[in-house]
Write a protein that holds these residues in place. Structure first.
Motif, PDB file in Angstrom:
ATOM      1  N   GLY A   1      67.104   5.993  42.162  1.00  0.00           N
ATOM      2  CA  GLY A   1      68.107   4.954  42.016  1.00  0.00           C
ATOM      3  C   GLY A   1      69.090   4.979  43.177  1.00  0.00           C
ATOM      4  O   GLY A   1      69.390   6.038  43.733  1.00  0.00           O
ATOM      5  N   PHE A   2      69.598   3.805  43.551  1.00  0.00           N
ATOM      6  CA  PHE A   2      70.492   3.685  44.710  1.00  0.00           C
ATOM      7  C   PHE A   2      71.753   2.922  44.302  1.00  0.00           C
ATOM      8  O   PHE A   2      71.687   1.867  43.662  1.00  0.00           O
ATOM      9  CB  PHE A   2      69.770   2.962  45.846  1.00  0.00           C
ATOM     10  CG  PHE A   2      70.641   2.623  47.015  1.00  0.00           C
ATOM     11  CD1 PHE A   2      71.308   3.615  47.718  1.00  0.00           C
ATOM     12  CD2 PHE A   2      70.804   1.302  47.424  1.00  0.00           C
ATOM     13  CE1 PHE A   2      72.117   3.301  48.804  1.00  0.00           C
ATOM     14  CE2 PHE A   2      71.595   0.980  48.504  1.00  0.00           C
ATOM     15  CZ  PHE A   2      72.257   1.990  49.187  1.00  0.00           C
ATOM     16  N   ARG A   3      72.921   3.461  44.696  1.00  0.00           N
ATOM     17  CA  ARG A   3      74.202   2.816  44.413  1.00  0.00           C
ATOM     18  C   ARG A   3      75.041   2.753  45.691  1.00  0.00           C
ATOM     19  O   ARG A   3      74.952   3.633  46.546  1.00  0.00           O
ATOM     20  CB  ARG A   3      74.969   3.578  43.335  1.00  0.00           C
ATOM     21  CG  ARG A   3      74.222   3.711  42.015  1.00  0.00           C
ATOM     22  CD  ARG A   3      75.101   4.339  40.947  1.00  0.00           C
ATOM     23  NE  ARG A   3      75.614   5.645  41.347  1.00  0.00           N
ATOM     24  CZ  ARG A   3      76.505   6.324  40.640  1.00  0.00           C
ATOM     25  NH1 ARG A   3      77.004   5.815  39.530  1.00  0.00           N
ATOM     26  NH2 ARG A   3      76.919   7.502  41.048  1.00  0.00           N
TER      27      ARG A   3
ATOM     28  N   LEU B   1      60.361  -2.078  44.731  1.00  0.00           N
ATOM     29  CA  LEU B   1      61.822  -2.154  44.758  1.00  0.00           C
ATOM     30  C   LEU B   1      62.291  -3.114  43.668  1.00  0.00           C
ATOM     31  O   LEU B   1      61.866  -4.269  43.628  1.00  0.00           O
ATOM     32  CB  LEU B   1      62.292  -2.636  46.130  1.00  0.00           C
ATOM     33  CG  LEU B   1      63.787  -2.882  46.296  1.00  0.00           C
ATOM     34  CD1 LEU B   1      64.538  -1.552  46.331  1.00  0.00           C
ATOM     35  CD2 LEU B   1      64.063  -3.668  47.576  1.00  0.00           C
ATOM     36  N   ASP B   2      63.144  -2.624  42.772  1.00  0.00           N
ATOM     37  CA  ASP B   2      63.701  -3.457  41.706  1.00  0.00           C
ATOM     38  C   ASP B   2      65.216  -3.528  41.861  1.00  0.00           C
ATOM     39  O   ASP B   2      65.874  -2.532  42.195  1.00  0.00           O
ATOM     40  CB  ASP B   2      63.359  -2.875  40.328  1.00  0.00           C
ATOM     41  CG  ASP B   2      61.863  -2.881  40.050  1.00  0.00           C
ATOM     42  OD1 ASP B   2      61.258  -3.955  40.126  1.00  0.00           O
ATOM     43  OD2 ASP B   2      61.312  -1.794  39.766  1.00  0.00           O
TER      44      ASP B   2
ATOM     45  N   VAL C   1      69.718  -0.695  41.904  1.00  0.00           N
ATOM     46  CA  VAL C   1      68.573  -0.712  42.819  1.00  0.00           C
ATOM     47  C   VAL C   1      67.711   0.519  42.550  1.00  0.00           C
ATOM     48  O   VAL C   1      68.217   1.641  42.533  1.00  0.00           O
ATOM     49  CB  VAL C   1      69.034  -0.727  44.287  1.00  0.00           C
ATOM     50  CG1 VAL C   1      67.834  -0.717  45.223  1.00  0.00           C
ATOM     51  CG2 VAL C   1      69.918  -1.947  44.557  1.00  0.00           C
ATOM     52  N   THR C   2      66.417   0.309  42.348  1.00  0.00           N
ATOM     53  CA  THR C   2      65.498   1.406  42.052  1.00  0.00           C
ATOM     54  C   THR C   2      64.217   1.249  42.852  1.00  0.00           C
ATOM     55  O   THR C   2      63.670   0.134  42.941  1.00  0.00           O
ATOM     56  CB  THR C   2      65.146   1.457  40.552  1.00  0.00           C
ATOM     57  OG1 THR C   2      66.354   1.526  39.784  1.00  0.00           O
ATOM     58  CG2 THR C   2      64.281   2.671  40.238  1.00  0.00           C
ATOM     59  N   VAL C   3      63.735   2.336  43.436  1.00  0.00           N
ATOM     60  CA  VAL C   3      62.418   2.371  44.080  1.00  0.00           C
ATOM     61  C   VAL C   3      61.516   3.260  43.241  1.00  0.00           C
ATOM     62  O   VAL C   3      61.870   4.406  42.939  1.00  0.00           O
ATOM     63  CB  VAL C   3      62.508   2.901  45.523  1.00  0.00           C
ATOM     64  CG1 VAL C   3      61.103   3.128  46.089  1.00  0.00           C
ATOM     65  CG2 VAL C   3      63.271   1.919  46.405  1.00  0.00           C
TER      66      VAL C   3
ATOM     67  N   GLY D   1      57.443  -9.619  44.564  1.00  0.00           N
ATOM     68  CA  GLY D   1      57.282  -8.614  43.515  1.00  0.00           C
ATOM     69  C   GLY D   1      57.930  -7.304  43.867  1.00  0.00           C
ATOM     70  O   GLY D   1      57.913  -6.367  43.068  1.00  0.00           O
ATOM     71  N   GLY D   2      58.471  -7.221  45.098  1.00  0.00           N
ATOM     72  CA  GLY D   2      59.206  -6.027  45.494  1.00  0.00           C
ATOM     73  C   GLY D   2      58.363  -4.873  45.988  1.00  0.00           C
ATOM     74  O   GLY D   2      58.867  -3.773  46.162  1.00  0.00           O
TER      75      GLY D   2
END
Length: 323
Positions: A283-285, A203-204, A264-266, A230-231
């Motif tokens: 990607g998440f918004r 997860l970033d 947000v990106t997985v 580190g996600g």
């Protein structure tokens, strides 16, 4: 002949039989399978790891009332016999192949219901869960021998296709509003579906949204995902016919005017036990839903001694909190 010409009837008696003798003119001791021809059913065979395919060795001519032993030779290629694949007559028991790649099969006699006799040889590719290139260059050749001629095709090329699992996500983009959810599934194809597979994801957060304060990441049962330093976090894909793991983002209502929050990106992290399919990241918004405040009317009129009122109203935002 007798009768009308168009019927062409004949009569004969036992004395009309003629004895015909055929003598051998090959010289010396003629082998048992003179004039037999041996050939393969195909020039190439392709097999995917964990599966099998086959080719046939056939013969025509000669004395087909007797079995025929045929020698073959296996050579070349990047795959290792025994480790990566094996040859078999029943699809299960490996054939005995010597150090030089030589082995033998027996073509059975021709049966009354057949027009050609042959033996099936199976190529069985072992599943190894290693990500590797397709393996090519292996070849089985019919070895010439006295007693039969070799016809084309006489060489069978073998190709083993890698069948390592490919892991992907069900979507590449998610958008939800505050107070709502949006989810994705981790999927796989290929590989040994009878065994579970653990996949690592990361997860970033490159934008304004932050886990915990703006959203949470949860599994299908509602439990919150424990994201390590580190996600990273893991997903376990169960053995077939289990369901692929589902995750969802739950966006929180914060009552602030923020606009669209993203970044947000997985992403699936590469590993030796699987390869990446597509899409490999999502990607998440979050769409902002701030409270909207209004009055119940824009005009009031009353008479002396009377009253007139209005209400302050709101919509959106976190209705569980006072404003």
């Amino acid at each position: 002949p007798y009768g009308p010409p168009e019927y062409n009837y004949y009569s004969y008696s036992a004395a009309s039989a003629i004895n015909v003798a055929v003598s051998d003119n090959d010289g010396g001791n003629s082998p048992s399978y003179s004039n037999a021809v041996v050939f393969a059913s195909a020039g190439s065979v392709e097999v995917r790891e964990g599966g099998s395919n086959s080719f046939g060795i056939y013969r025509s001519g000669g004395d087909q009332s007797q079995p025929l032993t045929v020698s073959l030779r296996l050579d070349g290629g990047s795959a290792t016999l025994g480790t990566d694949y094996f040859l078999s007559l029943d699809g299960q028991t490996p054939l005995a192949v010597d150090g030089s790649g030589n082995f033998q099969i027996v073509v059975p006699p021709l049966q009354y219901y057949q027009y050609i006799s042959g033996t099936t040889v199976y190529v069985v590719a072992r599943y190894d869960s290693i990500i590797e290139p397709n393996e090519t260059g292996m070849r089985v050749s019919i070895v010439s021998a006295p007693g039969f001629a070799v016809a084309s095709p006489s060489k069978i090329g073998l190709t083993l296709f890698d069948n390592s699992p490919a892991v992907s996500l069900s979507t590449s983009s998610l958008t939800t509003s505050e107070g709502s959810t949006a989810g994705f599934t981790v999927r796989r194809s290929g590989g040994d579906l009878s065994q579970p597979l653990t996949v690592t994801l990361r997860l970033d957060e490159a934008g304004a949204a932050r886990i915990g304060s703006d959203y949470t990441l949860r599994r299908a049962d509602g439990t919150e995902v424990a994201v390590a330093a580190g996600g990273t976090f893991t997903a376990t894909l169960p053995a077939s016919p289990g369901s692929d793991p589902y995750f969802y983002f739950a966006a929180k209502v914060d009552g602030e005017l923020e606009g669209l929050e993203g970044g947000v990106t997985v992403t699936i992290i590469e590993a030796s036990s699987y390869r990446l399919g597509g899409p490999e990241s999502v990607g998440f918004r979050i769409t902002d839903v701030p409270p909207a405040v209004s009055l119940s009317t824009s005009s009031l009129t009353t008479s002396e001694g009377g009253t007139a009122g209005f209400t302050v109203r709101r919509s959106g935002g976190d209705l569980s909190q006072p404003l």
